[in-house]
Design an enzyme around this catalytic site. Structure first.
Site, PDB file in Angstrom:
ATOM      1  CD1 TRP A 369       0.728  -0.658   3.066  1.00  0.00           C
ATOM      2  CD2 TRP A 369      -0.406   1.206   3.475  1.00  0.00           C
ATOM      3  NE1 TRP A 369       1.139  -0.187   4.287  1.00  0.00           N
ATOM      4  CE2 TRP A 369       0.456   0.961   4.570  1.00  0.00           C
ATOM      5  CE3 TRP A 369      -1.229   2.331   3.513  1.00  0.00           C
ATOM      6  CZ2 TRP A 369       0.528   1.787   5.680  1.00  0.00           C
ATOM      7  CZ3 TRP A 369      -1.158   3.164   4.624  1.00  0.00           C
ATOM      8  CH2 TRP A 369      -0.290   2.893   5.689  1.00  0.00           C
ATOM      9  CG  ASP A 370       4.843   0.792   1.416  1.00  0.00           C
ATOM     10  OD1 ASP A 370       3.903   0.208   1.976  1.00  0.00           O
ATOM     11  OD2 ASP A 370       6.031   0.588   1.682  1.00  0.00           O
ATOM     12  CD  GLU A 496       2.547  -4.067   8.945  1.00  0.00           C
ATOM     13  OE1 GLU A 496       3.594  -4.597   9.356  1.00  0.00           O
ATOM     14  OE2 GLU A 496       2.429  -3.626   7.794  1.00  0.00           O
ATOM     15  CE  LYS A 600       6.250  -2.563  11.543  1.00  0.00           C
ATOM     16  NZ  LYS A 600       6.004  -3.699  10.629  1.00  0.00           N
ATOM     17  CD  GLN A 601       3.022   1.005   9.660  1.00  0.00           C
ATOM     18  OE1 GLN A 601       3.740   0.043   9.833  1.00  0.00           O
ATOM     19  NE2 GLN A 601       2.579   1.344   8.466  1.00  0.00           N
TER      20      GLN A 601
END
Length: 800
Positions: A369-370, A496, A600-601
């Site tokens: 998806w980046d 994630e 995580k992000q």
């Protein structure tokens, strides 16, 4: 080893800081793999790591063709229905970079003899990698070698190298061997699951030809059945007494030039390379394609190829350049990032943009998806044709996504979490396939592109099809509960470390937009909608689901939980987590991460950026501060989003710090994994942090808005972008913003909510200071490195 100031060699910067190039002033064998990624050249079709010309020593050899892969078994600890059975791995194809050199029978090898000077320069205006070496052999013969390498942005199948050798202090006998090498031996992989799978000898020879100064090798993969061809041809200049020979075998093609060079003489070899691959075309057809590409390259000539490259990049920079004053590292990094984003997609032409581009084998060469969420915005506003091609590739894989949805018992399309050719290659459901948000991410990229370009043909032929099938997915994946609220349960958001949750806010907001935009686009093109089987009742069901979408909110804390119930979880014990235990996924079981408040992000914070109109200013500030205390940035995708939102909520210095992290991810090898390839999304993040962060750029529904503010460490920011055919330049200082129309029709813009029309005359508007807010705290030990030098003169920004 220390220098004159006592500084450890390992701590010295690898690259000098310059505005338009990346220069390595000395060869660092300890950083060889990193520099091979940084110096990689690509055009989206073929990519070449920045290996030394002679092939050895190397960190990781690599030449890649976009979407050329081999299949491999995808093991599962326990099999289950719906798990993919095979994976796809990008492979190192025929290496055409190799030019070996012997000096009076001594191999030119930087590990032997004496290297007096060694410099490599990546020129982002010329699109070339230049190398200068002065070397004395163990037999005390000194030579100079200069090589210039390029991968053409104008001739898609072509790369070229100009290689020159000259003696320094006496006559020498030299033998140069220009090679094509297939099935190179690769170093073994490590335990890091992010690293590529290594496949031994994946290519089987089908043909090899040597004729004059030209050599061709054709191979096919053992399992995936793909066929590739590589060819080389040469122009050679030197003394009259040269011996030239060519030969070929199954995996090696070689041209050998032997001559004697007197002082003042030079051997010059221009090596033209061409690459092609196909899953359908015959061996003779592919053979002829590569021969034709070589003929075109030789007809253009070395100087012509350089001129074409410069002209292409001049046009790109005219519409994409970003100027930064006050932070020279960021100035270099944002151009470096833009250059590599362009290389990743310029000539991909209906093939994917991998997470590493074509710079290394990391993540097995997969796209995620980046691309749509982080890379595509940059391309949409600077090189929209490349964005259209990448989305057209997604559309080509739509039948496979529909097939996958059917396998999962869903309607519409389920795009793969990670893939090369459109098949799901994720072997882990919770942190992979369950991240259904990728479907909304792709649709969001479609909507963004159409909004920025008004490309009606694309909307009718590609965009609506994608939006319809993804809207059908959300309508079948979610459901109306007994109260009429629309829920999307059992999915994984961008974070994630929180998997298979109910009503992830980011997912629900993006799905809501997907459903709304699909209904509106279907109304604009009723004939296409009818062909896709969309009737009024189905479109109404999408609107109903969007209107009833559940967006959880925690009234007790006054923040949005990342997903339903997230703020009730126990917080991770950050104080007890050792610094060397990050990233957490390599040191703790997922079950422990999944049930704690640890991020995580950026997840909820990403929603603040991409779905900003769904939050008030106060909610953004409170949400951002809350998640700052939980986010450990174990993903390279996080810092750019935190930079953008930090700037929006007034945390300008913190935004500057996060900008430094995303922009310098690979130049400083912050995650210690640049060896596997560049982080293309982080490269794009440098642009986003500046343009969307400090420029405050937002766009949608025909509106282009800016809310610029600068941190103390940046005195001026200027950037260029194109929107609906108008190329604009925005020049920002602490006090004001100057808007200029460079090309195209007049355009309506917004500056901190004030609308105005930009036409022939520039418009300058003042910038008010934003009220200061308390700085939020990050988890212990996870603060971003500060960008500004402290009063004692120490520069705390470098990690080596």
């Amino acid at each position: 080893m220390t220098n004159a100031d006592g500084q450890l060699a390992a701590d010295r910067p690898v690259f000098t800081v310059e505005p338009w190039c990346v220069r390595e002033p000395e060869l660092r064998l300890d950083r060889l793999a990193q520099t091979e990624s940084v110096f990689a050249l690509s055009n989206g079709h073929v990519g070449m790591r920045g290996n030394l010309d002679e092939g050895e020593p190397h960190g990781l050899p690599g030449t890649y063709l976009n979407s050329f892969y081999e299949q491999r078994p995808l093991p599962h600890a326990e099999t289950a229905y719906g798990y993919p059975e095979s994976g796809q791995t990008v492979i190192n194809v025929t290496n055409g970079k190799v030019i070996r050199l012997l000096v009076d029978d001594e191999p030119f090898d930087v590990r032997y003899g004496r290297v007096h000077h060694h410099e490599r320069v990546l020129d982002m205006q010329a699109g070339t990698l230049t190398r200068h070496v002065e070397w004395t052999s163990p037999a005390d013969k000194t030579i100079k070698v200069t090589s210039v390498r390029m991968v053409s942005l104008t001739q898609r199948a072509v790369a070229a190298i100009c290689y020159e050798v000259e003696p320094v202090d006496g006559a020498v006998r030299v033998v140069a061997q220009s090679e094509l090498v297939t099935n190179e031996a690769l170093p073994g992989g490590g335990k890091d699951p992010r690293a590529s799978a290594i496949l031994d000898c994946p290519l089987v020879s089908e043909e090899h030809v040597a004729n004059g100064t030209k050599v061709l090798l054709l191979h096919r993969t053992r399992r995936s059945g793909l066929r590739m061809a590589a060819g080389m041809s040469h122009d050679i200049e030197g003394p009259k007494s040269m011996a030239i020979d060519t030969e070929s075998s199954a995996d090696v093609g070689r041209l050998t030039v032997a001559t004697r060079l007197e002082p003042g003489q030079k051997l010059r070899i221009v090596k033209y390379l061409s690459y092609g691959w196909s899953s359908r075309r015959s061996r003779p057809a592919l053979h002829d394609q590569v021969v034709g590409a070589l003929a075109g390259a030789r007809q253009t000539g070395w100087d012509g190829l350089l001129a074409e490259q410069r002209e292409y990049l001049d046009d790109f920079w005219e519409g994409a350049d970003v100027e930064v004053e006050g932070d020279a590292e960021i100035q270099q990094a944002v151009r470096f990032g833009l250059f590599h984003v362009l290389q990743a997609g310029a000539r991909a032409e209906r093939r994917m943009i991998p997470a590493k581009g074509l710079t290394g084998p990391g993540y097995d060469g997969h796209t995620f998806w980046d691309t749509e969420t982080f890379v595509m915005p940059v391309l949409t506003y600077t090189s929209p044709g490349a964005a259209a091609d990448a989305l057209a590739w997604r559309h080509m894989t739509l039948p496979l996504a529909v097939e996958r949805a059917t396998q999962l018992g869903l309607e519409g399309a389920t795009f793969p979490w990670r893939t090369i050719r459109g098949h799901e290659c994720s072997g882990y459901w919770p942190a992979g396939t369950a991240a259904f948000h990728i479907n909304a991410d792709i649709s969001d990229a479609v909507v963004r592109y159409v909004d920025a370009t008004e490309d009606q043909q694309f909307e009718r032929e590609i965009g609506l099809d994608i939006l319809v099938q993804t809207a059908r997915l959300w309508r079948s994946l979610g459901h109306h509960d007994v109260g009429g609220v629309f829920r999307i349960d059992g999915v994984t958001g961008p974070d994630e470390y929180s998997a298979v949750v109910d009503n992830n806010v980011y997912t629900n907001l993006m799905a809501r937009r997907n459903l709304q935009e699909a209904a509106e686009m279907a109304m604009r093109h009723p004939d296409v909608a009818d062909r896709l089987g969309v009737d009024a009742e189905e479109a109404a069901s999408w609107r109903d689901a969007a209107a009833a979408m559940l967006i959880p909110y925690d009234d007790r804390l006054g923040v949005h939980p990342q997903s339903e119930g997230f703020t009730n979880h126990d917080r991770w014990d950050f104080a007890a987590t050792k610094p060397d235990h990050y990233p957490l996924l390599l040191n703790f079981p997922y079950f422990d991460l999944y049930r704690k408040q640890v991020v995580k992000q950026a997840d909820l914070v990403l929603a603040l950026h991409l779905c900003g109109d769904s939050f008030t200013d106060e909610q953004k500030a409170r949400d951002f501060a809350y998640y700052e205390g939980l986010t450990v940035r174990d993903s390279s995708l996080s810092a750019q989003t935190q930079a953008v939102v930090a700037a929006e909520v007034g945390q300008l210095e913190l935004a500057h710090d996060y900008l430094g992290e995303t922009a310098l991810m690979d130049l400083h090898d912050l995650n210690r994994n640049t060896r596997d390839g560049l982080h293309i999304a982080s490269m794009a993040g440098a642009w986003s942090g500046l343009v969307a962060g400090f420029g405050g750029m937002r766009a949608g529904r025909g509106e282009l808005r800016f809310a610029p503010r600068l941190p103390g460490g940046i005195s001026r920011l200027a950037f260029r972008m194109t929107y609906r055919g108008s190329r604009v330049r925005v020049n920002v200082t602490a006090e004001s913003a100057l808007y200029e129309l460079l090309d195209g029709p007049s355009i309506k813009l917004s500056h901190h909510g004030e609308e105005f029309t930009l036409a022939d005359e520039p418009v300058e508007l003042p910038i008010d200071q934003i009220p200061a807010r308390p700085a939020p705290a990050q988890p212990a030990g996870r603060e971003p490195l500060p960008r500004r030098i402290d009063p004692h003169g120490r520069d705390p920004r470098r990690r080596g």
